[in-house]
Design an enzyme around this catalytic site. Structure first.
Site, mmCIF file in Angstrom:
data_model
loop_
_atom_site.group_PDB
_atom_site.id
_atom_site.type_symbol
_atom_site.label_atom_id
_atom_site.label_comp_id
_atom_site.label_asym_id
_atom_site.label_seq_id
_atom_site.Cartn_x
_atom_site.Cartn_y
_atom_site.Cartn_z
ATOM 1 N N HIS A 123 26.860 59.175 -35.288
ATOM 2 C CA HIS A 123 26.911 57.716 -35.137
ATOM 3 C C HIS A 123 27.593 57.297 -33.831
ATOM 4 O O HIS A 123 27.206 56.299 -33.213
ATOM 5 C CB HIS A 123 27.662 57.127 -36.333
ATOM 6 C CG HIS A 123 27.362 55.684 -36.583
ATOM 7 N ND1 HIS A 123 26.123 55.234 -36.999
ATOM 8 C CD2 HIS A 123 28.118 54.564 -36.460
ATOM 9 C CE1 HIS A 123 26.146 53.916 -37.130
ATOM 10 N NE2 HIS A 123 27.345 53.480 -36.805
ATOM 11 N N SER B 282 24.929 50.009 -34.382
ATOM 12 C CA SER B 282 25.560 49.900 -35.695
ATOM 13 C C SER B 282 25.541 48.446 -36.201
ATOM 14 O O SER B 282 24.476 47.830 -36.237
ATOM 15 C CB SER B 282 26.976 50.472 -35.566
ATOM 16 O OG SER B 282 27.612 50.548 -36.780
#
Ligand SMILES: *[C@@H]1O[C@H](CO)[C@@H](O)[C@H](O)[C@H]1NC(C)=O
Ligand SMILES: *[C@@H]1O[C@H](CO)[C@@H](O)[C@H](O)[C@H]1NC(C)=O
Ligand SMILES: *[C@@H]1O[C@H](CO)[C@@H](O)[C@H](O)[C@H]1NC(C)=O
Ligand SMILES: *[C@@H]1O[C@H](CO)[C@@H](O)[C@H](O)[C@H]1NC(C)=O
Length: 405
Positions: free
Chosen positions: A378, A172
């Site tokens: 994610h 990320s």
């Protein structure tokens, strides 16, 4: 009964201490001894301090298999793992050997380091500023971490290892800071042997879902209200917040479904790969704290679709920080180190389209790897039940290939 206690506690706090302290309470310190936890798994964890040019004191964790599993020959490349938004290095250790990435890498003979971004539970220190009382301490976002802290971290590791480059693995925004660093200070390209970018947040131009729309629409109000209370730190690791999540989201509670919905709306829906039994454990370690500016930075990236530094909305302040009226957009043609991009169809925060835009701008993309699992989200890059089979085995294969070639 326990719900009643929580509710009572909540109200007492609301009236007595202010909402903020109520929700978050004292720092969650007890019971978290990451070194001991890792040692119980049979590995050795050491802590290192790096001081960046700006005086920020950053903590690095280094993990080694107790039994030295040296590769043939003397070359053991270092791997630096950088956590994502609101994370910390310890997020990667929780599940243990054969599951989590640092153990797998160290079993394979790598020298494994994990960074902590300034402002989180480990790197919440400074040589002169006091994070508890100084608002200047919190005056940072991705730009400062990338420009000052990451290079100090990389240089420290290279100094210790005596090597010229390392493998960089970012999840990320952990990956984002390496992109920013090499765009601003291209001399760091040669220090990154290979960059494994796990769901990097750079150009996020996809259409937001309803839930994200709601979050983005309310962000300016929340930001203003937090600012007006003179609060600059957001989502620190807090005891009562963690307890709250534990009570409401643990196995057997009525609300677990609601907790899951809440998480999944944000990161992508994946009931199969998320071990809900572990929510209380996860909540002890996540979130780990950052600055309000960081939240603003990301809000701006998501709502403009641009990969640029945080806009202070004030020419004077922009000038002070960036020597220009407007925040700089990052020129990715400078990012010359080899990169492999990892993404997934189930990720609501970084989509295939976002990755395609990024790949187009990067001059040295080696590969784009789609996780072979439709709903992989994610968070799964770190905590999927089958993260080893779906992702980490592939990462190891790639690193080994690089080392052998
Ligand atoms: C090291 O090299 C020797 C001889 O080439 C080989 O037999 C052995 O399996 C290798 N060990 C590892 C861990 O790769
Ligand atoms: C989920 O976590 C619990 C607690 O560690 C463990 O007992 C269980 O086996 C895990 N479930 C799966 C599917 O891995
Ligand atoms: C911009 O910020 C400076 C410094 O905080 C402040 O003095 C000034 O009034 C601000 N300008 C505007 C237009 O808000
Ligand atoms: C980005 O950098 C490259 C190489 O340094 C340069 O040729 C190019 O003009 C720059 N692009 C922008 C938009 O500034």
């Amino acid at each position: 009964m326990k719900y009643l206690c929580l509710v009572l506690f909540w109200f007492r706090g609301c009236f007595g201490l202010g909402l903020w302290e109520t929700i978050f309470g004292p720092a969650l310190g007890d019971g978290i001894d990451i070194q001991k936890m890792v040692m119980n798994f049979g590995y050795k964890l050491t802590e290192h301090e790096v001081v960046s040019e700006t005086g920020n004191i950053l903590v690095l964790h280094k993990i080694r298999a107790k039994r030295k599993n040296l590769r043939n020959g003397s070359y053991t490349p270092s791997v630096l793992i950088q956590h994502g938004l609101l994370g910390a290095s310890d997020n990667w250790f929780l599940r243990g050997p054969d599951k989590d990435l640092p153990y797998l890498l160290s079993d394979a003979g790598y020298d494994v380091w994990l960074g902590n971004m300034r402002g989180n539970v480990y790197s919440r220190r400074h040589t002169t500023l006091n994070p508890d009382s100084s608002s200047s301490y919190w005056n940072f976002a991705l730009h400062e971490i990338a420009y000052y802290d990451l290079p100090a971290t990389i240089d420290y590791i290279l100094d210790k290892s005596g090597q010229e480059s390392l493998f960089f693995m970012g999840h990320s925004i952990g990956s984002t800071i390496a992109l920013i660093l090499c765009s601003l200070r291209p001399e760091y390209n040669k220090k990154i042997l290979l960059h494994l970018a796990l769901a990097p947040i750079a150009y996020v131009a996809h259409k937001p879902n309803l839930y994200h729309k709601f979050v983005f629409a309310s962000f300016p109000f929340v930001e203003q209200s937090v600012q007006s209370k003179n609060i600059h730190e957001v989502f620190p690791r807090r005891k009562y917040f963690s307890r709250f999540i534990e009570y409401f989201c643990q196995d057997g509670t009525y609300f677990q479904k609601l907790c899951l919905m809440f998480i999944f709306n944000f990161v992508g829906e994946d009931y199969e790969q998320f071990n809900a039994t572990l929510i209380p454990d996860f909540a002890k370690y996540y979130p780990a704290g950052t600055s309000l500016n960081m939240a603003t930075n990301l809000y701006q990236m998501y709502t403009t679709g641009l990969f640029s530094a945080m806009d202070f909305g004030n020419k004077t302040l922009n000038m002070l920080h960036y020597q220009s009226d407007t925040p700089p957009s990052y020129n990715l043609s400078n990012v010359q180190h080899p990169i492999t991009l990892y993404y997934s169809d189930g990720d609501y925060l970084v989509t295939k389209d976002d990755i395609d835009i990024l790949a187009d701008k990067l001059p040295n993309v080696k590969d784009k790897f789609k996780i072979p699992y439709q709903t992989f989200n994610h968070l799964d890059f770190m905590w999927a039940i089958n993260s080893k089979k779906l992702l980490y085995d592939q990462l190891l294969l790639l690193l080994n290939k690089y080392v052998e070639s």
